[in-house]
Design an enzyme around this catalytic site. Structure first.
Site, mmCIF file in Angstrom:
data_model
loop_
_atom_site.group_PDB
_atom_site.id
_atom_site.type_symbol
_atom_site.label_atom_id
_atom_site.label_comp_id
_atom_site.label_asym_id
_atom_site.label_seq_id
_atom_site.Cartn_x
_atom_site.Cartn_y
_atom_site.Cartn_z
ATOM 1 N N GLU A 1 -4.389 5.361 2.338
ATOM 2 C CA GLU A 1 -3.105 4.706 2.072
ATOM 3 C C GLU A 1 -2.230 4.688 3.320
ATOM 4 O O GLU A 1 -1.609 3.667 3.650
ATOM 5 C CB GLU A 1 -2.361 5.428 0.940
ATOM 6 N N CYS B 1 1.046 10.780 0.775
ATOM 7 C CA CYS B 1 1.034 9.314 0.744
ATOM 8 C C CYS B 1 2.175 8.769 -0.119
ATOM 9 O O CYS B 1 2.786 7.758 0.220
ATOM 10 C CB CYS B 1 -0.322 8.803 0.267
#
Length: 136
Positions: free
Chosen positions: A57, A96
């Site tokens: 991500e 993330c």
């Protein structure tokens, strides 16, 4: 052109193939959709000393940001044991989620799944009471 959750997740599953995960054997792919319709792919990239490891991500976000993108609408994440199908339940890690909160609004769509089962949540649902620039 509107990209739906299934199509974006399909891109994440494709991105997963380029993962570098010799230590955990967990491969992850991400597909980040900008509001302008561009898609940036990312894969997890591990390192023997572990702390330099970066999640798929964040790779997707950092690629997009380095190209000047700042407006994002959704991200799809696919992951699981290398060589096996993507797991149905593979949400982003806390780091993330924090990076997402830096660049996305509370309604940013986070999609994860395996193509058959798809889960879609708003960032505010997976990072309630998140810390962001408004807290400074």
């Amino acid at each position: 052109m509107k990209i739906d959750a299934r199509e974006l997740l399909s891109k994440a599953i494709e991105a997963r193939e380029r993962s570098y995960c010799p230590y955990s054997n967990i491969s992850v792919g991400a597909a980040l959709l900008t509001k302008s319709g561009k898609i940036y792919l990312g894969q997890n990239i591990e390192n023997a000393s572990f702390s330099p490891t970066v999640c798929a991500e964040r790779v997707a976000f950092f690629k997009a940001i380095s190209e000047g993108e700042r407006d994002f609408s959704a991200i799809a994440i696919a992951g699981g044991k290398k060589g096996e199908p993507s797991r149905a339940d593979f949400p982003p890690c806390g780091v993330c989620r924090q990076v997402m909160s830096e660049f996305c609004d509370a309604d940013f769509r986070v999609i994860f799944g395996n193509g058959e089962k798809i889960t879609e949540r708003a960032l505010k649902e997976i990072l309630p009471d998140g810390f962001n620039k408004d807290n400074l």
